[in-house]
Design a protein around this motif. Structure first.
Motif, PDB file in Angstrom:
ATOM      1  N   LYS A   1       0.820  -1.208   0.000  1.00 55.68           N
ATOM      2  CA  LYS A   1       0.000   0.000   0.000  1.00 55.68           C
ATOM      3  C   LYS A   1       0.856   1.261   0.000  1.00 55.68           C
ATOM      4  N   VAL A   2       1.989   1.247   0.692  1.00 56.28           N
ATOM      5  CA  VAL A   2       2.882   2.408   0.703  1.00 56.28           C
ATOM      6  C   VAL A   2       3.456   2.638  -0.691  1.00 56.28           C
ATOM      7  N   ARG A   3       3.797   1.573  -1.401  1.00 52.31           N
ATOM      8  CA  ARG A   3       4.295   1.719  -2.774  1.00 52.31           C
ATOM      9  C   ARG A   3       3.221   2.313  -3.682  1.00 52.31           C
ATOM     10  N   ILE A   4       2.001   1.804  -3.564  1.00 51.89           N
ATOM     11  CA  ILE A   4       0.896   2.307  -4.376  1.00 51.89           C
ATOM     12  C   ILE A   4       0.624   3.775  -4.061  1.00 51.89           C
ATOM     13  N   VAL A   5       0.591   4.098  -2.769  1.00 51.29           N
ATOM     14  CA  VAL A   5       0.331   5.478  -2.342  1.00 51.29           C
ATOM     15  C   VAL A   5       1.409   6.409  -2.878  1.00 51.29           C
ATOM     16  N   THR A   6       2.663   6.003  -2.802  1.00 44.56           N
ATOM     17  CA  THR A   6       3.756   6.846  -3.277  1.00 44.56           C
ATOM     18  C   THR A   6       3.648   7.087  -4.774  1.00 44.56           C
ATOM     19  N   LEU A   7       3.343   6.064  -5.536  1.00 46.22           N
ATOM     20  CA  LEU A   7       3.203   6.213  -6.976  1.00 46.22           C
ATOM     21  C   LEU A   7       2.063   7.174  -7.323  1.00 46.22           C
ATOM     22  N   ILE A   8       0.917   6.985  -6.707  1.00 50.93           N
ATOM     23  CA  ILE A   8      -0.230   7.852  -6.968  1.00 50.93           C
ATOM     24  C   ILE A   8       0.066   9.281  -6.517  1.00 50.93           C
ATOM     25  N   ALA A   9       0.683   9.436  -5.348  1.00 50.15           N
ATOM     26  CA  ALA A   9       0.986  10.770  -4.821  1.00 50.15           C
ATOM     27  C   ALA A   9       1.975  11.512  -5.710  1.00 50.15           C
ATOM     28  N   VAL A  10       2.962  10.822  -6.253  1.00 46.48           N
ATOM     29  CA  VAL A  10       3.930  11.469  -7.150  1.00 46.48           C
ATOM     30  C   VAL A  10       3.216  11.979  -8.402  1.00 46.48           C
ATOM     31  N   LEU A  11       2.313  11.178  -8.951  1.00 46.01           N
ATOM     32  CA  LEU A  11       1.584  11.603 -10.151  1.00 46.01           C
ATOM     33  C   LEU A  11       0.697  12.818  -9.868  1.00 46.01           C
ATOM     34  N   ILE A  12      -0.033  12.778  -8.758  1.00 47.02           N
ATOM     35  CA  ILE A  12      -0.895  13.913  -8.403  1.00 47.02           C
ATOM     36  C   ILE A  12      -0.054  15.138  -8.102  1.00 47.02           C
ATOM     37  N   TRP A  13       1.043  14.949  -7.344  1.00 50.06           N
ATOM     38  CA  TRP A  13       1.911  16.071  -6.996  1.00 50.06           C
ATOM     39  C   TRP A  13       2.513  16.709  -8.244  1.00 50.06           C
ATOM     40  N   ALA A  14       2.939  15.893  -9.207  1.00 47.67           N
ATOM     41  CA  ALA A  14       3.518  16.437 -10.438  1.00 47.67           C
ATOM     42  C   ALA A  14       2.489  17.291 -11.174  1.00 47.67           C
ATOM     43  N   GLY A  15       1.248  16.842 -11.210  1.00 49.17           N
ATOM     44  CA  GLY A  15       0.204  17.625 -11.857  1.00 49.17           C
ATOM     45  C   GLY A  15      -0.070  18.932 -11.146  1.00 49.17           C
ATOM     46  N   VAL A  16      -0.215  18.875  -9.833  1.00 43.22           N
ATOM     47  CA  VAL A  16      -0.496  20.083  -9.056  1.00 43.22           C
ATOM     48  C   VAL A  16       0.688  21.050  -9.117  1.00 43.22           C
ATOM     49  N   ALA A  17       1.892  20.536  -8.966  1.00 44.09           N
ATOM     50  CA  ALA A  17       3.085  21.388  -9.026  1.00 44.09           C
ATOM     51  C   ALA A  17       3.234  22.002 -10.414  1.00 44.09           C
ATOM     52  N   GLY A  18       2.915  21.237 -11.446  1.00 46.92           N
ATOM     53  CA  GLY A  18       2.990  21.768 -12.806  1.00 46.92           C
ATOM     54  C   GLY A  18       2.030  22.928 -13.024  1.00 46.92           C
ATOM     55  N   VAL A  19       0.822  22.794 -12.501  1.00 49.57           N
ATOM     56  CA  VAL A  19      -0.164  23.880 -12.617  1.00 49.57           C
ATOM     57  C   VAL A  19       0.302  25.104 -11.842  1.00 49.57           C
ATOM     58  N   ILE A  20       0.838  24.890 -10.653  1.00 54.80           N
ATOM     59  CA  ILE A  20       1.312  26.022  -9.840  1.00 54.80           C
ATOM     60  C   ILE A  20       2.488  26.713 -10.516  1.00 54.80           C
ATOM     61  N   LEU A  21       3.456  25.946 -10.980  1.00 52.00           N
ATOM     62  CA  LEU A  21       4.657  26.528 -11.576  1.00 52.00           C
ATOM     63  C   LEU A  21       4.397  27.169 -12.941  1.00 52.00           C
ATOM     64  N   SER A  22       3.412  26.661 -13.668  1.00 44.06           N
ATOM     65  CA  SER A  22       3.117  27.228 -14.982  1.00 44.06           C
ATOM     66  C   SER A  22       2.425  28.576 -14.882  1.00 44.06           C
ATOM     67  N   GLY A  23       1.792  28.834 -13.758  1.00 46.06           N
ATOM     68  CA  GLY A  23       1.066  30.086 -13.589  1.00 46.06           C
ATOM     69  C   GLY A  23      -0.329  30.043 -14.183  1.00 46.06           C
ATOM     70  N   ALA A  24      -0.791  28.858 -14.578  1.00 45.02           N
ATOM     71  CA  ALA A  24      -2.128  28.725 -15.153  1.00 45.02           C
ATOM     72  C   ALA A  24      -3.204  29.139 -14.153  1.00 45.02           C
ATOM     73  N   VAL A  25      -2.978  28.856 -12.894  1.00 41.98           N
ATOM     74  CA  VAL A  25      -3.885  29.275 -11.832  1.00 41.98           C
ATOM     75  C   VAL A  25      -3.059  30.062 -10.827  1.00 41.98           C
ATOM     76  N   THR A  26      -3.491  31.269 -10.534  1.00 46.70           N
ATOM     77  CA  THR A  26      -2.783  32.099  -9.569  1.00 46.70           C
ATOM     78  C   THR A  26      -3.682  32.357  -8.369  1.00 46.70           C
ATOM     79  N   VAL A  27      -3.121  32.977  -7.362  1.00 48.23           N
ATOM     80  CA  VAL A  27      -3.900  33.296  -6.168  1.00 48.23           C
ATOM     81  C   VAL A  27      -5.019  34.274  -6.518  1.00 48.23           C
TER      82      VAL A  27
END
Length: 97
Positions: free
Chosen positions: A52-78
């Motif tokens: 379960k920890v392996r599965i969670v880490t894999l899923i979390a990395v994918l979600i984190w990459a998406g969220v971080a990409g949106v934040i860093l791209s500036g597509a959504v700002t405060v």
């Protein structure tokens, strides 16, 4: 986004995914018919935490990459999520500030 913000974001996402994944395919001791003395029937019989920890880490990395990409791209700002218009308007010269 700084390194500390990225780590905190990853930790929050990881724990959220963990709490979603933990009860999936869980067999309790009561369901298995083998309750250890001193434990409740609702305790897991075989939690399979390593898997379960392996599965969670894999899923979390994918979600984190998406969220971080949106934040860093500036597509959504405060300012985009300021629904009460409490922030100052952007400067007229177009620069951030």
């Amino acid at each position: 986004m700084g390194i500390t913000s990225a780590i905190v974001l990853f930790a929050v996402i990881w724990f959220m995914v963990l709490f979603i994944v933990l009860p999936i395919r869980l067999t309790t001791q009561g369901e298995a018919g083998k309750v250890e003395p001193g434990t409740p029937e609702s305790a897991p019989a075989a939690p399979n935490l390593k898997r379960k920890v392996r599965i969670v880490t894999l899923i979390a990395v994918l979600i984190w990459a998406g969220v971080a990409g949106v934040i860093l791209s500036g597509a959504v700002t405060v300012r985009d999520i300021d629904i009460f218009n409490r922030m100052d308007p952007p400067p007229a010269d177009g620069r951030g500030g």
